[in-house]
Design an enzyme around this catalytic site. Structure first.
Site, PDB file in Angstrom:
ATOM      1  CE  LYS A 184      29.014 -46.090   3.274  1.00 23.56           C
ATOM      2  NZ  LYS A 184      28.859 -44.867   2.468  1.00 23.56           N
ATOM      3  NE  ARG A 190      32.860 -47.660  -2.160  1.00 25.38           N
ATOM      4  CZ  ARG A 190      33.058 -47.180  -0.927  1.00 25.38           C
ATOM      5  NH1 ARG A 190      33.258 -47.991   0.074  1.00 25.38           N
ATOM      6  NH2 ARG A 190      33.041 -45.892  -0.722  1.00 25.38           N
ATOM      7  NE  ARG A 215      34.127 -40.139  -1.895  1.00 19.24           N
ATOM      8  CZ  ARG A 215      34.126 -39.202  -0.935  1.00 19.24           C
ATOM      9  NH1 ARG A 215      34.744 -38.044  -1.137  1.00 19.24           N
ATOM     10  NH2 ARG A 215      33.532 -39.432   0.205  1.00 19.24           N
ATOM     11  NE  ARG A 219      37.552 -39.579   2.881  1.00 20.72           N
ATOM     12  CZ  ARG A 219      36.520 -40.411   2.829  1.00 20.72           C
ATOM     13  NH1 ARG A 219      35.882 -40.748   3.926  1.00 20.72           N
ATOM     14  NH2 ARG A 219      36.124 -40.909   1.682  1.00 20.72           N
ATOM     15  NE  ARG A 243      32.973 -35.946   5.457  1.00 18.80           N
ATOM     16  CZ  ARG A 243      32.624 -37.150   4.964  1.00 18.80           C
ATOM     17  NH1 ARG A 243      31.705 -37.870   5.573  1.00 18.80           N
ATOM     18  NH2 ARG A 243      33.178 -37.624   3.876  1.00 18.80           N
TER      19      ARG A 243
HETATM   20  P1  ADP Z   1      32.845 -42.855   1.206  1.00 16.29           P
HETATM   21  O1  ADP Z   1      31.770 -43.831   1.537  1.00 16.29           O
HETATM   22  O2  ADP Z   1      32.782 -41.608   2.043  1.00 16.29           O
HETATM   23  O3  ADP Z   1      32.965 -42.526  -0.251  1.00 16.29           O
HETATM   24  P2  ADP Z   1      34.989 -44.721   2.077  1.00 16.29           P
HETATM   25  O4  ADP Z   1      35.804 -44.254   3.205  1.00 16.29           O
HETATM   26  O5  ADP Z   1      34.052 -45.854   2.309  1.00 16.29           O
HETATM   27  O6  ADP Z   1      34.262 -43.424   1.548  1.00 16.29           O
HETATM   28  O7  ADP Z   1      35.942 -45.117   0.830  1.00 16.29           O
HETATM   29  C1  ADP Z   1      36.897 -44.233   0.320  1.00 16.29           C
HETATM   30  C2  ADP Z   1      37.515 -44.813  -0.951  1.00 16.29           C
HETATM   31  O8  ADP Z   1      38.169 -46.054  -0.641  1.00 16.29           O
HETATM   32  C3  ADP Z   1      36.556 -45.156  -2.078  1.00 16.29           C
HETATM   33  O9  ADP Z   1      36.220 -44.038  -2.863  1.00 16.29           O
HETATM   34  C4  ADP Z   1      37.371 -46.197  -2.840  1.00 16.29           C
HETATM   35  O10 ADP Z   1      38.388 -45.606  -3.614  1.00 16.29           O
HETATM   36  C5  ADP Z   1      38.049 -46.975  -1.726  1.00 16.29           C
HETATM   37  N1  ADP Z   1      37.224 -48.118  -1.279  1.00 16.29           N
HETATM   38  C6  ADP Z   1      36.676 -48.294  -0.043  1.00 16.29           C
HETATM   39  N2  ADP Z   1      35.978 -49.425   0.019  1.00 16.29           N
HETATM   40  C7  ADP Z   1      36.070 -50.001  -1.212  1.00 16.29           C
HETATM   41  C8  ADP Z   1      35.558 -51.186  -1.800  1.00 16.29           C
HETATM   42  N3  ADP Z   1      34.781 -52.020  -1.104  1.00 16.29           N
HETATM   43  N4  ADP Z   1      35.876 -51.451  -3.090  1.00 16.29           N
HETATM   44  C9  ADP Z   1      36.643 -50.628  -3.801  1.00 16.29           C
HETATM   45  N5  ADP Z   1      37.158 -49.487  -3.327  1.00 16.29           N
HETATM   46  C10 ADP Z   1      36.882 -49.171  -2.044  1.00 16.29           C
END
Ligand code: ADP
Length: 200
Positions: free
Chosen positions: A13, A88, A150, A139, A127
């Site tokens: 993404k 999400r 996740r 991370r 990665r």
């Molecule tokens: P990825 O898509 O690689 O899992 P992101 O960088 O989008 O990672 O998100 C990392 C973390 O940040 C998520 O696992 C969650 O804990 C938190 N997070 C990000 N966006 C949201 C959201 N919209 N709602 C709730 N938690 C979020």
């Protein structure tokens, strides 16, 4: 243009969002990046989010909704934006609908980047190995245990959004297993963007 990118962790993404930013002059709003910045700065939001994120669980809806609502009010988001990692959950999508109803144009589309889980796990392992080889900090949620959480969160809490946006006629799905360029082209086609002559 106002877009949402949906897809499991590791689907690419962020990579595709960056391309769309360059191409359309809009901003990328990544809630993951915003939350990591808050954690790094030790703000109240960051303190609340830190351990939740490290486990791979979702931060509470009201926290994320507040961040996004503030962010899309900024002047640089006026031309449009790509939401990457938000919404999400269904309550987040409903909150976004209310925000956009109050703040101008509606969504132009929701792009789903599809991936199978085996490929995701391989991609994230690669990665991590590459980042470690470059001496970069990995991370805290890029480890097998948090990754399982996740993926589970995606399946249970985020995948229902496919139906939510499908019913609104906004959903376009592309195959995320293809190369970065091929995925980018599929996204352009899904958005009805004209290809340069000879391209596409
Ligand atoms: P990825 O898509 O690689 O899992 P992101 O960088 O989008 O990672 O998100 C990392 C973390 O940040 C998520 O696992 C969650 O804990 C938190 N997070 C990000 N966006 C949201 C959201 N919209 N709602 C709730 N938690 C979020």
């Amino acid at each position: 243009m106002r877009l949402i990118l949906l897809g499991p962790p590791g689907a690419g993404k962020g990579t595709q969002a960056q391309r769309l930013v360059d191409k359309h002059g809009i901003v990328q709003l990544s809630t993951g990046d915003m939350l990591r910045a808050a954690v790094g700065a030790g703000t109240p939001v960051g303190l609340k989010a830190r351990d939740i994120m490290a486990r791979g669980d979702l931060v509470p809806d009201e926290v994320v909704v507040g961040i996004v609502s503030d962010r899309i009010d900024q002047p640089d988001a006026r031309n449009g934006f790509i939401l990457d990692g938000f919404p999400r959950t269904v309550p987040q999508a409903e909150a976004l609908d209310r925000m956009l109803a109050a703040k101008g144009p509606a969504l132009d589309g929701v792009i789903e980047i599809r991936m199978d889980e085996k490929a995701l796990l391989d991609r994230i392992a690669t990665r991590i190995a590459q980042m470690e080889a470059r001496g970069e900090k990995v991370r805290p949620d890029d480890n097998p245990e948090a990754l399982k959480t996740r993926l589970h969160a995606y399946r249970v809490q985020t995948a229902p959004l496919l139906d939510y946006y499908g019913k609104k006629g906004l959903l376009r799905s592309v195959d995320g297993m293809a190369s970065i360029d091929a995925v980018a082209q599929a996204i352009d086609r899904a958005l009805g963007v004209k290809m340069p002559a000879g391209g596409g």
